[in-house]
Design a protein around this motif. Structure first.
Motif, PDB file in Angstrom:
ATOM      1  N   ARG A 151       0.868  -1.142   0.000  1.00 42.28           N
ATOM      2  CA  ARG A 151       0.000   0.000   0.000  1.00 42.28           C
ATOM      3  C   ARG A 151       0.888   1.168   0.000  1.00 42.28           C
ATOM      4  NH1 ARG A 151      -3.523   2.572  -0.609  1.00 42.28           N
ATOM      5  NH2 ARG A 151      -2.695   4.317   0.424  1.00 42.28           N
TER       6      ARG A 151
ATOM      7  N   THR B  60      -5.881  -2.137  -0.301  1.00 42.47           N
ATOM      8  CA  THR B  60      -5.010  -3.139  -0.919  1.00 42.47           C
ATOM      9  C   THR B  60      -5.737  -4.007  -1.946  1.00 42.47           C
ATOM     10  OG1 THR B  60      -4.082  -3.234   1.281  1.00 42.47           O
ATOM     11  CG2 THR B  60      -3.191  -4.773  -0.315  1.00 42.47           C
TER      12      THR B  60
ATOM     13  N   LEU C 201      -5.087  -1.280  -8.908  1.00 35.05           N
ATOM     14  CA  LEU C 201      -3.949  -0.380  -8.689  1.00 35.05           C
ATOM     15  C   LEU C 201      -4.160   0.991  -9.326  1.00 35.05           C
ATOM     16  CD1 LEU C 201      -0.930   0.259  -7.966  1.00 35.05           C
ATOM     17  CD2 LEU C 201      -0.352  -0.616 -10.229  1.00 35.05           C
ATOM     18  N   ARG C 202      -3.932   2.026  -8.522  1.00 37.90           N
ATOM     19  CA  ARG C 202      -3.781   3.386  -9.054  1.00 37.90           C
ATOM     20  C   ARG C 202      -2.631   4.009  -8.281  1.00 37.90           C
ATOM     21  NH1 ARG C 202      -8.535   7.415  -9.132  1.00 37.90           N
ATOM     22  NH2 ARG C 202      -8.613   6.815  -6.937  1.00 37.90           N
ATOM     23  N   ALA C 203      -1.687   4.559  -8.986  1.00 40.37           N
ATOM     24  CA  ALA C 203      -0.539   5.154  -8.313  1.00 40.37           C
ATOM     25  C   ALA C 203      -0.233   6.500  -8.931  1.00 40.37           C
ATOM     26  CB  ALA C 203       0.668   4.230  -8.440  1.00 40.37           C
TER      27      ALA C 203
ATOM     28  N   VAL D 250       1.462   4.713  -4.192  1.00 33.80           N
ATOM     29  CA  VAL D 250       0.346   3.839  -4.526  1.00 33.80           C
ATOM     30  C   VAL D 250      -0.883   4.343  -3.780  1.00 33.80           C
ATOM     31  CG1 VAL D 250      -0.559   1.506  -4.403  1.00 33.80           C
ATOM     32  CG2 VAL D 250       1.841   1.865  -4.915  1.00 33.80           C
TER      33      VAL D 250
ATOM     34  N   SER E  29      -2.316  -2.631  -4.944  1.00 31.01           N
ATOM     35  CA  SER E  29      -0.946  -2.994  -4.609  1.00 31.01           C
ATOM     36  C   SER E  29      -0.181  -3.228  -5.898  1.00 31.01           C
ATOM     37  CB  SER E  29      -0.936  -4.254  -3.760  1.00 31.01           C
ATOM     38  OG  SER E  29      -1.492  -5.321  -4.501  1.00 31.01           O
ATOM     39  N   VAL E  30       1.101  -3.336  -5.765  1.00 27.82           N
ATOM     40  CA  VAL E  30       1.922  -3.459  -6.954  1.00 27.82           C
ATOM     41  C   VAL E  30       3.031  -4.468  -6.695  1.00 27.82           C
ATOM     42  CG1 VAL E  30       3.417  -1.522  -6.297  1.00 27.82           C
ATOM     43  CG2 VAL E  30       3.176  -2.128  -8.697  1.00 27.82           C
TER      44      VAL E  30
ATOM     45  N   TYR F  18      -1.943   2.708 -13.737  1.00 26.96           N
ATOM     46  CA  TYR F  18      -2.931   1.739 -13.305  1.00 26.96           C
ATOM     47  C   TYR F  18      -2.587   0.391 -13.896  1.00 26.96           C
ATOM     48  CZ  TYR F  18      -5.343   2.141 -17.837  1.00 26.96           C
ATOM     49  OH  TYR F  18      -5.647   2.127 -19.159  1.00 26.96           O
TER      50      TYR F  18
END
Ligand SMILES: Nc1nc2c(ncn2[C@@H]2O[C@H](COP(=O)(O)OP(=O)(O)OP(=O)(O)O)[C@@H](O)[C@H]2O)c(=O)[nH]1
Length: 479
Positions: A64, A285, A289-291, A310, A314-315, A365
């Protein structure tokens, strides 16, 4: 090159001797490493890069929140174990930090009010940097920052801290510049945080950039913790400055922190306040994903390294992510967090990084959905001062173009466009946020990219509202 396998992109930067193919294999590429390094050294370096991946994969699944990274060769003892939604620290000690024990914060202030000195103390107190390794303005890693004693770039560091409640916290700090020419750096930092330490010099009080930065923090809906610094100075007037903060900014100063960053007074209290008052990131989490990419830079070994926060989801290493503005896809080769300097802690959990991409600011994303909503980005900056930059040797024109492109990755406020001048030939007209910004860019181009430049006198653009109701723009001769 293998037949039938399309080259996705180099797994390392130019000069790296291998490249990842779409079919998942790695193929050799020829060519000298960038920057004049011997091929053997590059290969060794490349191996270090690849070895990071295993740690990243194990660790990042949970992730996260937060800051960045620069891929750093992990020290052999750095361990990432147990996975799960928690942070694992290097140096042999392993500890889990759930999302609610993560704090993302910036330090903001007027120039010279003591941000970097306070950051030094936080690094020392949390043991992130040992007293032996500590030098003044530790996080100002750029030579120009050290020489001039000013911060020109946002700098990030991750610290672990055992609070008085007995729990271990991960504190992600972003130190920001104070000079008005680098305000853009501050706005980008604040977008990646939940809280901000507002440092005010107890002898000078509220200044222009104190206010400007507070508004930025308020716009970003951050928890602001006022810190009265330099209380050791004979000229300090804490009570007057507290009144000023309350009257001008409207912040409640009943529990203001009284600190002397220089003497190390009030540092423990500051850490406790961060833990208690800065809200933890939302636990998302499980989401897509968006960062938010808030900074990036060019690394001669790895290519473009992005620092990102993030926001959702999660990545993991190996994920394919998409840059929202450009629609370009990238596979994450490395992720990790940035310990200040390229040493010690290398943890790869809730934080992620690095995708090679030609962007300074964007939303990342992952997944199929085209309905992902872009995160609020940053306002486009309008240059205030312009000047022409020309290479003294006409053959360096292409080098100058490349250098400006690379520098722009690390300095999104820099604008440039080609310009031709009868006397000086081909060059670029560049836009800056101010004269200091102009000077720093010029110096960085000369030092970091080994260019000899001729600079024309700076100008500003005037917009005139004429009495006939029309509007005209005109460039001043010099500033
Ligand atoms: N006496 C005293 N001096 C301090 C204190 N904190 C910082 N200083 C001094 O103030 C000067 C500026 O400190 P920095 O930490 O570089 O200030 P800054 O806000 O990071 O500066 P910029 O990043 O350039 O805006 C340095 O000479 C520090 O040694 C303090 O608590 N007491």
């Amino acid at each position: 090159m293998m037949q039938g396998a399309s080259l996705q992109r180099p797994c390392g930067p130019p000069g790296c001797t291998s490249a990842r193919l779409r079919n998942g294999t790695t193929a050799s590429t020829s060519g000298r490493p960038a920057g004049g390094y011997a091929p053997a050294a590059a290969a060794q370096r490349c191996a270090a890069v690849h070895s990071l991946g295993r740690r990243a994969r194990r660790a990042a699944a949970a992730g996260r929140c937060s800051l960045v990274v620069r891929a750093v060769a992990a020290p052999p003892e750095a361990s990432l174990e147990k996975g799960g939604p928690g942070a694992t620290y290097g140096g042999g000690s392993v500890a889990k930090v759930p999302v609610q024990n993560i704090r993302n914060f910036s330090i903001i202030a007027h120039i010279d009010h003591g941000k970097s000195t306070l950051a030094d103390q936080l690094l020392l107190k949390t043991g992130t940097v040992s007293a032996r390794d500590m030098v003044e303005q530790f996080m100002d890693s750029n030579d120009i920052e050290r020489e001039r004693g000013i911060t020109i770039k946002l700098n990030t560091a991750r610290m672990k801290y055992k609070a008085s409640d007995g729990q271990l916290y991960a504190l992600n700090l972003i130190d920001t510049p104070g000079h008005v020419d680098f305000t853009y750096e501050v706005s980008r930092s604040l977008a990646a945080c939940e809280g901000a330490l507002l440092v005010v010099d107890a002898s000078q009080g509220v200044e222009a950039q104190t206010l400007a930065n507070v508004w930025l923090a308020i716009e970003n809906d951050l928890e602001i913790i006022p810190v009265l610094n330099k209380i050791d100075l004979p000229g300090a007037e804490p009570e007057r400055v507290i009144e000023e903060i309350e009257a001008i900014i409207g912040l409640d100063c009943s529990n203001i922190l009284r600190v002397s960053a220089k003497m190390g007074v009030g540092i423990e209290e500051t850490l406790e306040a961060i833990v208690r008052r800065v809200p933890p990131p939302r636990n998302t989490t499980a989401d897509q994903l968006r960062a938010l990419i808030f900074d990036s830079y060019y690394d001669p070994y790895r290519g473009v390294v992005c620092q990102f926060r993030v926001m959702d989801g999660s990545v993991s290493r190996g994920d394919t992510v998409v840059m929202m503005n450009t629609g370009k896809e990238f596979t994450l080769d490395e992720i990790g967090v940035l310990a200040p300097a390229k040493v010690a802690e290398f943890t790869l959990d809730e934080i992620g990084v690095l995708a090679p991409a030609k962007v300074a600011v964007d939303t990342l994303y992952a997944g199929e959905s085209p309905s992902v909503i872009a995160l609020d980005g940053y306002e486009d900056v309008q240059p205030m001062v312009y000047c022409g930059l020309f290479p003294t040797d006409a053959d360096d024109y292409q080098n100058l173009r490349e250098a400006l492109g690379k520098l722009q990755l690390n300095d999104a406020a820099l604008k440039f466009e080609p310009e031709v001048n009868n006397a000086m030939g081909f060059g670029f007209r560049c836009g800056f946020l101010g004269l200091l910004h102009m000077e720093i860019v010029q110096e960085r181009l000369e030092r970091e990219y080994d260019l000899d430049l001729i600079t024309t006198a700076p100008t500003v653009v005037y917009r005139a509202h004429c009495t006939d109701g029309t509007e005209q723009t005109a460039r001043s001769r010099t500033v």
